[in-house]
Design an enzyme around this catalytic site. Structure first.
Site, mmCIF file in Angstrom:
data_model
loop_
_atom_site.group_PDB
_atom_site.id
_atom_site.type_symbol
_atom_site.label_atom_id
_atom_site.label_comp_id
_atom_site.label_asym_id
_atom_site.label_seq_id
_atom_site.Cartn_x
_atom_site.Cartn_y
_atom_site.Cartn_z
ATOM 1 N N ALA A 155 0.821 -1.211 0.000
ATOM 2 C CA ALA A 155 0.000 0.000 0.000
ATOM 3 C C ALA A 155 0.857 1.263 0.000
ATOM 4 O O ALA A 155 1.440 1.623 1.019
ATOM 5 C CB ALA A 155 -0.928 -0.007 1.213
ATOM 6 N N GLY A 160 -5.200 11.001 -2.406
ATOM 7 C CA GLY A 160 -4.547 12.168 -3.001
ATOM 8 C C GLY A 160 -3.104 11.954 -3.379
ATOM 9 O O GLY A 160 -2.386 12.923 -3.670
ATOM 10 N N GLY A 270 8.248 -3.724 -9.946
ATOM 11 C CA GLY A 270 6.866 -3.895 -10.346
ATOM 12 C C GLY A 270 6.586 -3.388 -11.747
ATOM 13 O O GLY A 270 5.777 -3.987 -12.482
ATOM 14 N N GLN A 365 -11.553 -4.612 -33.252
ATOM 15 C CA GLN A 365 -11.921 -4.177 -34.599
ATOM 16 C C GLN A 365 -11.906 -5.349 -35.586
ATOM 17 O O GLN A 365 -12.804 -5.485 -36.417
ATOM 18 C CB GLN A 365 -10.952 -3.089 -35.081
ATOM 19 C CG GLN A 365 -11.348 -2.413 -36.382
ATOM 20 C CD GLN A 365 -12.558 -1.510 -36.217
ATOM 21 O OE1 GLN A 365 -12.907 -1.128 -35.109
ATOM 22 N NE2 GLN A 365 -13.206 -1.168 -37.317
ATOM 23 N N GLY A 368 -14.907 -7.517 -35.169
ATOM 24 C CA GLY A 368 -16.180 -6.867 -35.430
ATOM 25 C C GLY A 368 -17.132 -7.000 -34.256
ATOM 26 O O GLY A 368 -16.765 -6.809 -33.104
ATOM 27 N N GLU A 399 1.207 1.530 -11.095
ATOM 28 C CA GLU A 399 2.650 1.335 -10.845
ATOM 29 C C GLU A 399 3.497 2.327 -11.647
ATOM 30 O O GLU A 399 4.527 1.973 -12.232
ATOM 31 C CB GLU A 399 3.039 -0.118 -11.102
ATOM 32 C CG GLU A 399 2.358 -1.042 -10.103
ATOM 33 C CD GLU A 399 2.920 -2.437 -10.070
ATOM 34 O OE1 GLU A 399 4.142 -2.612 -10.263
ATOM 35 O OE2 GLU A 399 2.136 -3.370 -9.827
#
Length: 420
Positions: A155, A160, A270, A365, A368, A399
């Site tokens: 973590a 923010g 990472g 694409q 389709g 990351e």
């Protein structure tokens, strides 16, 4: 196992396990022999255990289906978590551990980027961070991570603060007591947190940053409601709330004030893993698309006969091979003892995730309407490529957003005195 979609009255194509085109187009002249062995091993494990459940994971609901424990347990039982680590904690004790780990990520992401992300956070982020701790910390926390007995989490991000991990941006705070620490704050987008036994937490200690091993059963630790995301539905993320969490002194990982170095070294590793995951998804989308173009007939012949698709696929094959070279070079430099293997790590993350997004879009694409389909109403078979489209985008964000990677590269080109 094979899922078959009928594309016209006379033609059926395999959209579950198409031919591996890289096996004849890509020649790995960089990696030592043990890496080829790891690739073969993890490819077999992924094909046997992850491929059959990849569709379920890709279309799951994070809050209802939760953490794919069967995928995690299968990797643990097969010894995949041993690849990144030394023998003293139960690892495979490979010579080129980072390179082997990155190759394992590519092979997992070929079938499920969610599972690759679980492995990345469990081993590369949480595991690598704890690997920098004391012998006692490694025995207590890392050995069971390697065995798959517990799940690890990592973590740094906050509501923010994500790419910006400066002490001014990180608001989670650790205050020293006479016997340890008290943590307060909130972390966001924390992978594996809902099932983790511990979370490695980056927190501010005065005007510097430190890292702590926080057992999730500690009073004051609350895991929030899982996020619902566009893709990577099996990579369960949630907030980690820390409210007056008391820790003993031995919870400090590394030295006080050394948290930013640990975090940056871990996230550099990472980024190589995320680059490899991008290559894995891009290769899978490429292989599915090549098979479809070869078999789908329109306007009097196979789509592969049209120069547009020939040239596009030639460009994509080149880009995938280049991205694979970059992540292997970055990982090999990391294995050689270079803690921050730049510019290769930034280049690998940038190119590996970009080609993943580009190839996923091209795959949709090319297929389709079938490419835009999660599940076909006629027979309830899975759409062959839409999960790549949803899962690939996050690679350009987490990351270290790709804009940050360009800034890292600009620093390499012009120097910090100009770029800041």
């Amino acid at each position: 196992m094979t899922t078959v979609h009928t594309v016209d009255a006379d033609t059926e194509i395999d959209t579950y396990d198409p031919p591996r085109i890289a096996d004849r187009l890509y020649h790995d002249l960089l990696s030592p022999p043990e890496i080829a062995q790891v690739r073969r091993k993890v490819r077999r494990i992924a094909a046997d255990t992850i491929a059959p459940i990849a569709g379920r994971i890709a279309r799951g609901d994070e809050r209802l289906d939760g953490f794919p424990r069967d995928a995690f347990d299968s990797l643990a039982a097969a010894g995949v978590f041993r690849i990144p680590f030394a023998g003293d904690v139960g690892g495979d004790d490979l010579t080129h551990r980072a390179t082997a780990t990155a190759v394992a990520v590519e092979e997992l992401a070929y079938y499920s980027n969610s599972v690759a992300a679980i492995f990345d956070v469990h081993c590369i982020l949480a595991g690598n961070a704890v690997n920098q701790g004391t012998d006692a910390q490694r025995r207590r926390w890392l050995a069971p991570v390697v065995a798959g007995e517990i799940v690890g989490s990592f973590a740094t991000s906050e509501p923010g603060a994500s790419s910006d991990l400066s002490p001014a941006a990180v608001t989670t705070e650790a205050t020293a007591t006479g016997t340890g620490w008290v943590l307060n704050g909130r972390k966001r987008w924390i992978t594996n947190s809902v099932v983790a036994a511990f979370v490695v937490v980056l927190a501010r200690t005065g005007n510097r940053l430190s890292t702590f091993i926080v057992p999730t059963d500690t009073p004051g630790v609350t895991i929030g409601t899982p996020d619902r995301k566009l893709g990577n539905k099996g990579q369960i993320t949630a907030d980690v709330i820390l409210d007056q969490v008391h820790l003993n002194a031995d919870a400090l990982l590394g030295e006080e004030g050394g948290g930013l170095k640990i975090a940056l070294q871990t996230l550099t590793y990472g980024r190589i893993g995320i680059a490899a995951a991008g290559v894995g998804m891009a290769q899978a989308a490429f292989d599915h698309t090549a098979a479809h173009l070869s078999h789908r007939h329109a306007f009097g012949g196979p789509l592969a006969g049209k120069q547009h698709w020939q040239f596009l696929m030639a460009d994509r094959a080149t880009a995938i091979a280049s991205a694979r070279d970059l992540y292997l070079k970055a990982a090999l430099r990391l294995d050689s003892g270079v803690a921050f293997p730049e510019p290769e790590a930034a280049m690998a993350k940038l190119r590996g995730t970009e080609i993943s997004v580009d190839m996923a879009r091209d795959a949709v694409q090319a297929f389709g309407g079938l490419g835009f389909t999660q599940s076909l109403g006629a027979d309830d078979t899975d759409g062959p490529v839409e999960a790549f489209y949803r899962d690939s985008k996050i690679g350009e964000i987490y990351e270290g957003a790709n804009e940050v990677q360009k800034w890292v590269l600009a620093r390499q080109i012009f120097g910090r005195e100009i770029t800041g």
